[in-house]
Design an enzyme around this catalytic site. Structure first.
Site, PDB file in Angstrom:
ATOM      1  N   ASP A   1     -48.204 -54.097 -41.534  1.00 14.20           N
ATOM      2  CA  ASP A   1     -47.862 -55.348 -40.840  1.00 14.20           C
ATOM      3  C   ASP A   1     -46.668 -56.025 -41.509  1.00 14.20           C
ATOM      4  OD1 ASP A   1     -48.106 -57.430 -39.042  1.00 14.20           O
ATOM      5  OD2 ASP A   1     -50.151 -57.972 -39.635  1.00 14.20           O
TER       6      ASP A   1
ATOM      7  N   GLU B   1     -43.411 -57.090 -33.149  1.00 11.64           N
ATOM      8  CA  GLU B   1     -44.236 -58.298 -32.938  1.00 11.64           C
ATOM      9  C   GLU B   1     -43.356 -59.540 -32.861  1.00 11.64           C
ATOM     10  OE1 GLU B   1     -47.141 -58.852 -36.008  1.00 11.64           O
ATOM     11  OE2 GLU B   1     -45.673 -58.768 -37.614  1.00 11.64           O
TER      12      GLU B   1
ATOM     13  N   GLU C   1     -54.469 -57.435 -30.562  1.00  9.13           N
ATOM     14  CA  GLU C   1     -54.592 -57.807 -31.972  1.00  9.13           C
ATOM     15  C   GLU C   1     -55.554 -58.984 -32.081  1.00  9.13           C
ATOM     16  OE1 GLU C   1     -51.061 -58.880 -34.218  1.00  9.13           O
ATOM     17  OE2 GLU C   1     -52.248 -59.038 -36.076  1.00  9.13           O
TER      18      GLU C   1
HETATM   19  P1  C2E Z   1     -49.742 -61.329 -38.106  1.00  8.84           P
HETATM   20  O1  C2E Z   1     -50.787 -60.295 -38.297  1.00  8.84           O
HETATM   21  O2  C2E Z   1     -48.321 -60.935 -38.314  1.00  8.84           O
HETATM   22  O3  C2E Z   1     -49.997 -61.863 -36.624  1.00  8.84           O
HETATM   23  C1  C2E Z   1     -48.993 -62.277 -35.738  1.00  8.84           C
HETATM   24  C2  C2E Z   1     -48.854 -63.768 -35.721  1.00  8.84           C
HETATM   25  O4  C2E Z   1     -47.706 -64.115 -34.915  1.00  8.84           O
HETATM   26  C3  C2E Z   1     -50.019 -64.506 -35.085  1.00  8.84           C
HETATM   27  O5  C2E Z   1     -50.114 -65.771 -35.709  1.00  8.84           O
HETATM   28  C4  C2E Z   1     -49.571 -64.693 -33.646  1.00  8.84           C
HETATM   29  O6  C2E Z   1     -50.211 -65.745 -32.972  1.00  8.84           O
HETATM   30  C5  C2E Z   1     -48.104 -64.995 -33.865  1.00  8.84           C
HETATM   31  N1  C2E Z   1     -47.284 -64.675 -32.701  1.00  8.84           N
HETATM   32  C6  C2E Z   1     -47.568 -63.835 -31.694  1.00  8.84           C
HETATM   33  N2  C2E Z   1     -46.536 -63.770 -30.835  1.00  8.84           N
HETATM   34  C7  C2E Z   1     -45.579 -64.562 -31.327  1.00  8.84           C
HETATM   35  C8  C2E Z   1     -44.248 -64.901 -30.889  1.00  8.84           C
HETATM   36  O7  C2E Z   1     -43.738 -64.436 -29.865  1.00  8.84           O
HETATM   37  N3  C2E Z   1     -43.542 -65.783 -31.658  1.00  8.84           N
HETATM   38  C9  C2E Z   1     -44.062 -66.298 -32.804  1.00  8.84           C
HETATM   39  N4  C2E Z   1     -43.305 -67.158 -33.493  1.00  8.84           N
HETATM   40  N5  C2E Z   1     -45.296 -65.995 -33.259  1.00  8.84           N
HETATM   41  C10 C2E Z   1     -46.045 -65.131 -32.529  1.00  8.84           C
HETATM   42  P2  C2E Z   1     -51.504 -66.300 -36.230  1.00  8.84           P
HETATM   43  O8  C2E Z   1     -52.583 -65.996 -35.234  1.00  8.84           O
HETATM   44  O9  C2E Z   1     -51.274 -67.708 -36.624  1.00  8.84           O
HETATM   45  O10 C2E Z   1     -51.773 -65.412 -37.511  1.00  8.84           O
HETATM   46  C11 C2E Z   1     -50.952 -65.519 -38.635  1.00  8.84           C
HETATM   47  C12 C2E Z   1     -51.312 -64.480 -39.670  1.00  8.84           C
HETATM   48  O11 C2E Z   1     -52.625 -64.719 -40.184  1.00  8.84           O
HETATM   49  C13 C2E Z   1     -51.379 -63.070 -39.120  1.00  8.84           C
HETATM   50  O12 C2E Z   1     -50.065 -62.597 -39.032  1.00  8.84           O
HETATM   51  C14 C2E Z   1     -52.244 -62.376 -40.131  1.00  8.84           C
HETATM   52  O13 C2E Z   1     -51.451 -61.971 -41.248  1.00  8.84           O
HETATM   53  C15 C2E Z   1     -53.171 -63.490 -40.597  1.00  8.84           C
HETATM   54  N6  C2E Z   1     -54.508 -63.330 -39.995  1.00  8.84           N
HETATM   55  C16 C2E Z   1     -54.917 -63.627 -38.744  1.00  8.84           C
HETATM   56  N7  C2E Z   1     -56.233 -63.339 -38.574  1.00  8.84           N
HETATM   57  C17 C2E Z   1     -56.666 -62.827 -39.761  1.00  8.84           C
HETATM   58  C18 C2E Z   1     -57.930 -62.311 -40.238  1.00  8.84           C
HETATM   59  O14 C2E Z   1     -58.921 -62.228 -39.528  1.00  8.84           O
HETATM   60  N8  C2E Z   1     -57.961 -61.875 -41.540  1.00  8.84           N
HETATM   61  C19 C2E Z   1     -56.862 -61.913 -42.357  1.00  8.84           C
HETATM   62  N9  C2E Z   1     -56.983 -61.483 -43.605  1.00  8.84           N
HETATM   63  N10 C2E Z   1     -55.666 -62.385 -41.938  1.00  8.84           N
HETATM   64  C20 C2E Z   1     -55.571 -62.832 -40.661  1.00  8.84           C
HETATM   65 MG    MG Z   2     -47.244 -59.361 -38.599  1.00  8.47          MG
HETATM   66 MG    MG Z   3     -51.156 -58.517 -37.805  1.00  7.61          MG
HETATM   67 MG    MG Z   4     -46.517 -62.369 -39.305  1.00  8.49          MG
END
Ligand code: C2E
Ligand code: MG
Ligand code: MG
Ligand code: MG
Length: 289
Positions: A188, A242, A64
Site C-alpha cells: 500500500d 488509488e 477495500e
Molecule cells: P489507505 O489504505 O491508503 O486507504 C485509502 C484512503 O484514501 C482511504 O482513507 C480512502 O477513503 C481515501 N480515498 C479514497 N479515494 C480517495 C480519493 O479519490 N482522494 C482522496 N484524497 N482520498 C481517497 P481512510 O478511509 O481515511 O483511510 C486512511 C488510512 O487508514 C488507510 O489508507 C489505511 O492505511 C488506514 N486504515 C483504514 N482502515 C484500517 C484498518 O482497519 N486497519 C489499519 N491498520 N489501518 C486502516
Molecule cells: Mg494507500
Molecule cells: Mg489501503
Molecule cells: Mg493512503
C-alpha cells in the site's frame, strides 16, 4: 511516546518537564485508547467498502475495507484519528482482527446473496498494521477468519504499507506464509517508501497500490505512474491506482495499462447497504459509477 509516558508516571517531580500542550496530547491519546477499546466491544466501529474497478473494462474487481469509528459524543472518525493511537499498543491487533473478521464475513454474505460464488468474483482488501502482521500466530488468525466465514483465501487481499514492510524484514516470512494460504498481498501507499526496483521482484507481494499523491494531471506525476506500472509488470505484479479523483487521470491509467483503480472519481467508500446495491447492479450488468 512510551518513554514519555513512563517519565510522566515515574514520579510527581518529573511531570514538570512536560509543558501543558504535551501533557494534554498524552492525556488525549490515553482517552482515545480507552474509548476505542470499549468502542470495539460496543460495536461503535464499522467498515466502509470502497469499490476497486478494472481500468480497461470498468468492472468491479473488489472492495477495500476502511474502518470508521462512531465515537459517542464526538462523531464519525476516520482512521487517521484513531489508527495511529491504536498502533502504539496491541489495540491495533484487536482493531485489525475485528475489521478482518467483519470484512471477510461481509464478502461471504454478499457472495451468497448475489450468487457471486464462482471463481474470479470480487475480492475484499483489508489494511493491516505491522504490529498485527508481526504476531507469531497471524497466519492462524487469518485462516480462522476465512474458515469461520467460509470464504476462499483467494478472495482476500491484505494491504500493508510499503514503509512498514521495509522497516521490518520479519514481516516478510509472515507475508510469505499468508500467501501460502492463497491470500494475496498488496503493498500500500507505494511510492512513499524506499523499496528498490530490484527488491520488488523478491518481495512476497502480488500487487502494488500506487499512492494517491501521484494520481494527478501533472505530467511529471504521470511519467512516474507510467514507470511504476511498467516496473510492477516487469516484476510480475499487478497495479492498483488509488485516490483517482479525475476522469483524465483514469484515461491516462488506461493508456499506461494500469490494472485497477479506486478513488472518488470511481466511487466514494460505501456503506454495506450501498455496496449491496452496487453488487446487485453489477450482477445485472450495469457499470460502476
Ligand atoms: P489507505 O489504505 O491508503 O486507504 C485509502 C484512503 O484514501 C482511504 O482513507 C480512502 O477513503 C481515501 N480515498 C479514497 N479515494 C480517495 C480519493 O479519490 N482522494 C482522496 N484524497 N482520498 C481517497 P481512510 O478511509 O481515511 O483511510 C486512511 C488510512 O487508514 C488507510 O489508507 C489505511 O492505511 C488506514 N486504515 C483504514 N482502515 C484500517 C484498518 O482497519 N486497519 C489499519 N491498520 N489501518 C486502516
Ligand atoms: Mg494507500
Ligand atoms: Mg489501503
Ligand atoms: Mg493512503
Amino acid at each position: 511516546d512510551a518513554a514519555v509516558y513512563r517519565a510522566k508516571h515515574a514520579g510527581r517531580g518529573r511531570v514538570e518537564i512536560f509543558d501543558d500542550g504535551l501533557r494534554a496530547h498524552i492525556d488525549e491519546r490515553r482517552d482515545v485508547e480507552v474509548a476505542l477499546r470499549r468502542g470495539l466491544a460496543a460495536d461503535e466501529v464499522h467498515v466502509l467498502y470502497q469499490p476497486v474497478v478494472d481500468v480497461a473494462g470498468g468492472a468491479l474487481v473488489g472492495f477495500e475495507a476502511l474502518a470508521r469509528w462512531e465515537r459517542p459524543g464526538v462523531g464519525l472518525l476516520a482512521p487517521e484519528a484513531f489508527v495511529p493511537v491504536a498502533e502504539q499498543s496491541d489495540l491495533i491487533c484487536e482493531l485489525d482482527r475485528w475489521v478482518l473478521a467483519s470484512a471477510v464475513g461481509q464478502l461471504a454474505r454478499w457472495r451468497a446473496e448475489h450468487d457471486l460464488a464462482g471463481a474470479g468474483g470480487p475480492t475484499v482488501s483489508v489494511n493491516v498494521s505491522a504490529r498485527f502482521l508481526a504476531e507469531p500466530r497471524v497466519t492462524d488468525t487469518v485462516l480462522a477468519c476465512l474458515v469461520e466465514a467460509g470464504l476462499p483465501a483467494s478472495c482476500l487481499v491484505l494491504e500493508i504499507a510499503e514503509r512498514a514492510v521495509v522497516e521490518a524484514p520479519v514481516l516478510l516470512s509472515h507475508l510469505a506464509s499468508l500467501r501460502g494460504l492463497g491470500v494475496s498481498v498488496a503493498l500500500d501507499d507505494f511510492g512513499t517508501g524506499t523499496t528498490s526496483i530490484g527488491a520488488l521482484r523478491h518481495l512476497p507481494v502480488d500487487t502494488l497500490k500506487v499512492d494517491g499523491r501521484f494520481l494527478s494531471t501533472d505530467p511529471a506525476d504521470q511519467r512516474l505512474v507510467a514507470l511504476m506500472v511498467a516496473t510492477a509488470h516487469a516484476s510480475g505484479l499487478t497495479v492498483v491506482a488509488e485516490g483517482v479523483e479525475q476522469a483524465a487521470v483514469l484515461d491516462r491509467l488506461a493508456a499506461d495499462s494500469c490494472d485497477a483503480a479506486q478513488g472518488f472519481h470511481v466511487s466514494l467508500p460505501l456503506t454495506v447497504a450501498q455496496a449491496s446495491d452496487l453488487l446487485r447492479a453489477e450482477v445485472s450488468g450495469a457499470p460502476v459509477g
